[in-house]
Design an enzyme around this catalytic site. Structure first.
Site, short mmCIF file in Angstrom:
data_model
loop_
_atom_site.label_atom_id
_atom_site.label_comp_id
_atom_site.label_asym_id
_atom_site.label_seq_id
_atom_site.Cartn_x
_atom_site.Cartn_y
_atom_site.Cartn_z
CG HIS A 109 -1.78 1.23 1.36
ND1 HIS A 109 -1.47 2.13 2.48
CD2 HIS A 109 -2.72 1.62 0.88
CE1 HIS A 109 -2.19 3.07 2.24
NE2 HIS A 109 -3.17 2.93 1.48
CD GLU A 154 -2.68 2.62 -3.56
OE1 GLU A 154 -3.07 3.84 -3.47
OE2 GLU A 154 -3.14 1.83 -2.83
CG HIS A 155 -0.30 6.23 -0.54
ND1 HIS A 155 -0.38 7.62 0.01
CD2 HIS A 155 -1.23 5.40 -0.38
CE1 HIS A 155 -1.74 7.22 0.72
NE2 HIS A 155 -2.09 6.05 0.38
CD GLU A 189 -5.03 5.35 3.06
OE1 GLU A 189 -3.77 5.89 2.81
OE2 GLU A 189 -5.78 4.61 2.48
#
Lengths: 423, 445
Positions: free
Chosen positions: A68, A71-72, A143
């Site tokens: 993840h 991905e950012h 997040e």
């Protein structure tokens, strides 16, 4: 140019399929009359892939949440942020990381080819620096904090913690504040180089565009890279539950409950589609809105409109789950367990089976209205070695005997219960 | 061969006794749908009753008396759906009913699904199960309890809750403060009879818009419209849009504590711009520049530069003339976040807008307008919005109007916008023990 054309007449859909020499697969689903065009570039790599063997035989253990995080980071490029570059073309880019996949996509209405080239380019060209890794920790940290306050997510992951003893599907997709603190540039590049190889990736386009130019762009943009597909390593997962019950207190108005059963059967391809479909029908027949049970629980105020069920069965893990709000989760759970037991003994009523199968086929056809859903499903099916449109054949061929055998083998197992109680 | 772009239009088929019927024809979708909207003024006396009506009607009708029978029937109709809901646009409360089904070409038989599904929808609407001049008591009580549970569960989603509280504080004393689903205290006072009387009022006198979408031939469309002729319509209500101008004397600050991890900051503004004013389109561009998308000032400065938040965005409430800015942050970053947000607001007002920001915003709006036409639900929502404000614009004219907006226009509307309320949902000192362990999936950047 050499590509395959498959027409699904009954569905009114055409799928084009192209094999790039590197092993990358590309698909186009043409949607005549649609303004919107979407393209997705994905790798078969998600939050559960924390242990893997690289092509040089070295086994890597990496921090939770790294897929993840990567991905950012891919949105960052040497000459600026990709989000802004897509914005200049009027398109909206985004990405998501799931348990098993990372996908980058955009939707646009104009200048498809320019957008498409940009997508294929940036995903192949990471620009990760110590400085931008540190900056991202603040954003991802928020997040994670946001999800800590989300009762629905807590409920779901507590259920997974009940179901799984070892499997990393129980770990949170973004990791924890502690695990992301350990992520650095070097580890991100290790993961990138291992999983972002053409042979481990897929491109899916959906919209009113032609196959020839789409696949030509793929041809021009994909750069061959050394290194094959990494070998993913998952720990041995026992058939037994980790725990039968887990409870947490949060600021909610009434208790939330979620129940689930772990599916030990690992399949891929058409067989996987078939099992998923059968599981959906089984759940609908036991606790769907037309069922005796749903209506009884609803009538008695033990569940309300928030009640849902779901099937999440993949190559490397599988479970079914259901739940919603309830003033008395233990009582609702007891009633549901009782009904499951009765259904396992009796089997599904053939009339109900046919009716629900027909209804679920209708729901499948509805998904074909949406280019976004199509692109995701085509990707997911490819990574699971099947084709989304084969669902049409599943609905034609699926029989009650098979469905009842799945019911008997899986639903005799113990269901776990996760509850969020009000503070 | 690219297919020619087909214009998306809403063709008016009939208008009678305050019910306007439209058809949105398109053969690219695999479904047909019908959407019915009844309009009422948002008023406390009827808000809770209006909210409960769709839930009670969904529970059954004369032909299919129970939810179980009704749901089984929908399954037989290839997973058709019949649904209802209640929400507000400005100070108008809208009670809506929806039906959708897959096109006949996907079914094996000779089913005329549109006729069968629309009959089912009309049965729910016209023939509810009635006893003692009221809704069926057992059903009514369950749905009233469910409505109350729903109202209470607002607290579960902390962002939605903060958004709601900010509006409630900002519009205190105005009709817009009334929630979409009314109040718990009012719901408790409802009876099956009182609610049934309001249902009858809705059927007889609320102005109504009906949209049929998909590929529906003239004959089917007229057969459907015919089903409304047995309804007696009288004394059609007038529903008007509120005044969007409001002078703010002093900025209101509200801090509320809750045992949560992340703080939620919500800033409420008055735009002082009416939905049918010429300034509305510059306002849409303004919002895009300030906080509409990833190219916006808020996203870039609060998230990308300061790394304070995962999200920071602004949204408009068209009909009431409001703008809200929201972000999720750590408690200790509250002042910093507020300062950065207000600086962006000031910068736009002073005309500090780059060509890039302007272009990206306009292109993104243009893409949005085109993409909207790929979703049946979005098309219906678009036309309803046009019909409500009486503008009668179509997708193309709106795209042109947005295109024509200049930086001067944006600065002009920016000068009208006033900060009204700052709401902060503040994490308690003693934080909950959420062993951090779970996560996001969709839509993360």
């Amino acid at each position: 140019m050499d590509y395959k054309t498959i027409t699904y007449e009954r569905l009114g859909e055409t799928l084009y399929e192209y094999d790039h020499p590197t092993g990358l697969k590309a698909f186009l689903v043409k949607k005549p009359g649609y303004n919107k065009k979407t393209a997705l570039f994905a790798t078969d790599y998600g939050s559960i892939d924390n242990v893997f063997k690289k092509s040089d035989a070295q086994v890597m253990h990496v921090p939770d949440g790294i897929a993840h995080f990567l991905e950012h980071k891919l949105f960052e490029q040497e000459d600026g942020n990709m989000l802004e570059k897509f914005s200049k073309l009027g398109s909206s880019p985004n990405a998501f990381t799931s348990f098993n996949q990372t996908a980058y996509y955009f939707t646009c209405t104009d200048l498809f080819d320019e957008n498409f080239r940009m997508l294929l380019d940036y995903v192949q060209n990471p620009w990760i620096t110590d400085e931008n890794v540190e900056k991202e920790k603040g954003i991802i940290g928020q997040e994670i904090r946001m999800y800590e306050d989300s009762p629905g997510w807590r409920l779901f992951f507590n259920l997974l913690d009940c179901l799984y003893v070892n499997h990393p599907v129980k770990l949170d997709i973004a990791g924890t504040l502690e695990s992301i603190a350990k992520i650095n540039k070097e580890l991100l590049y290790e993961c990138y180089n291992a999983f972002y190889t053409p042979g481990n990736m897929v491109v899916v386009v959906c919209g009113d565009v032609e196959p020839e130019p789409v696949f030509t762009t793929v041809d021009n943009m994909i750069k061959s890279k050394d290194g094959g597909r990494p070998e993913k390593r998952y720990p041995e997962e026992p058939e037994t539950l980790n725990m039968e019950y887990k409870e947490q207190k949060l600021r909610v108005s009434m208790p939330l409950f979620s129940m689930g059963i772990k599916d030990p059967v690992r399949l891929s391809g058409y067989d996987l589609l078939k099992r998923r479909t059968a599981l959906g029908i089984i759940l609908a027949s036991i606790m769907g809105r037309s069922s005796e049970l749903f209506n009884r629980l609803y009538y008695d105020g033990l569940i309300n409109d928030s009640f849902r069920f779901d099937v999440a069965v993949d190559q490397s893990y599988g479970f079914v789950n259901w739940g919603g709000q309830s003033p008395d989760p233990q009582k609702a759970a007891g009633e549901i367990r009782g009904e499951i037991e009765t259904t396992v003994e009796r089997g599904i009523d053939p009339v109900v089976f046919e009716r629900i199968k027909r209804s679920h086929e209708g729901v499948f056809i509805r998904t074909l209205n949406s280019p976004d859903i199509i692109a995701r499903e085509v990707m997911d099916s490819y990574f699971n070695r099947t084709s989304y449109f084969d669902l049409s054949r599943v609905f034609e061929e699926l029989e009650i005997d098979y469905t009842n055998s799945v019911l008997r083998s899986l639903f005799a197992k113990t269901a776990a219960l996760s509850v969020i109680n009000p503070v | 061969m690219e297919s020619a772009t087909v214009k998306t239009t809403a063709e008016k088929l009939a208008e009678k006794d305050g019910i306007a019927f439209y058809r949105i024809n398109s053969n690219k979708f695999k479904t047909n749908r019908v959407d019915i909207f009844f309009l009422d003024c948002l008023e406390r006396q009827r808000a809770s009753a209006n909210a409960i009506i769709p839930s009670v009607l969904k529970r059954g009708c004369k032909e299919f008396a129970t939810q179980k029978e009704l749901e089984a029937r929908l399954e037989e109709l290839y997973g058709a759906s019949v649904d209802g809901s209640c929400n507000k646009k400005g100070e108008t409360q809208i009670v809506s009913f929806h039906m959708s089904h897959i096109a006949d070409s996907f079914t094996s038989g000779r089913d005329k699904l549109f006729d069968q599904c629309s009959q089912l929808l009309m049965c729910i609407l016209k023939n509810p199960v009635v006893e003692d001049n009221g809704f069926k008591v057992s059903v009514f009580r369950q749905e009233r309890d469910n409505l109350i549970d729903y109202i209470r569960s607002r607290i579960n989603d902390k962002m939605r809750f903060s958004f709601f509280r900010c509006i409630e504080e900002m519009c205190s004393g105005e009709a817009f403060a009334i929630p979409d689903e009314g109040y718990e205290e009012d719901a408790l006072l409802l009876t099956p009879q009182k609610t049934f009387a309001i249902y009858q009022e809705m059927i007889a006198s609320y102005p109504c818009f009906v949209y049929m979408s998909g590929s529906i031939d003239d004959e089917s469309a007229h057969r459907f419209i015919e089903q409304f002729s047995q309804i007696t319509r009288t004394g059609i209500k007038r529903v008007e849009f509120p005044d969007t101008e409001k002078t703010v004397k002093e900025v209101k600050r509200v801090d509320e504590s809750m045992n949560v991890n992340q703080g939620k900051l919500c800033l409420g503004f008055r735009t002082n711009i009416a939905p049918s004013s010429a300034d509305y389109y510059p306002l849409v561009v303004y919002n895009g520049i300030l906080g509409g998308d990833v190219h916006s000032k808020l996203f870039r400065n609060v998230r990308e530069k300061a790394s304070l938040a995962y999200f920071a965005q602004s949204i408009l409430e068209k009909y009431k003339g409001l703008m809200l800015i929201m972000s999720g942050i750590e408690k200790e970053n509250r002042d910093k976040a507020e300062e950065i947000i207000l600086r962006q607001f000031e910068d736009v007002r002073k005309g500090k807008i780059t060509r890039e920001e302007m272009d990206a915003t306009k292109k993104s709006l243009r893409t949005g307008i085109k993409a909207m036409q790929d979703s049946q639900g979005a098309i219906v929502d678009f036309f309803l919005s046009q019909h409500l404000t009486g503008d009668g614009e179509d997708f193309e004219t709106i795209a042109e109007k947005l295109e024509a907006v200049t930086i001067d226009d944006v600065v002009r509307v920016a000068g009208k916008i006033r900060l009204d309320t700052i709401y902060f949902l503040k994490p308690d000192e003693a934080q909950p023990q959420a062993d951090p362990q779970d996560e996001p999936q969709e839509g993360g950047f």
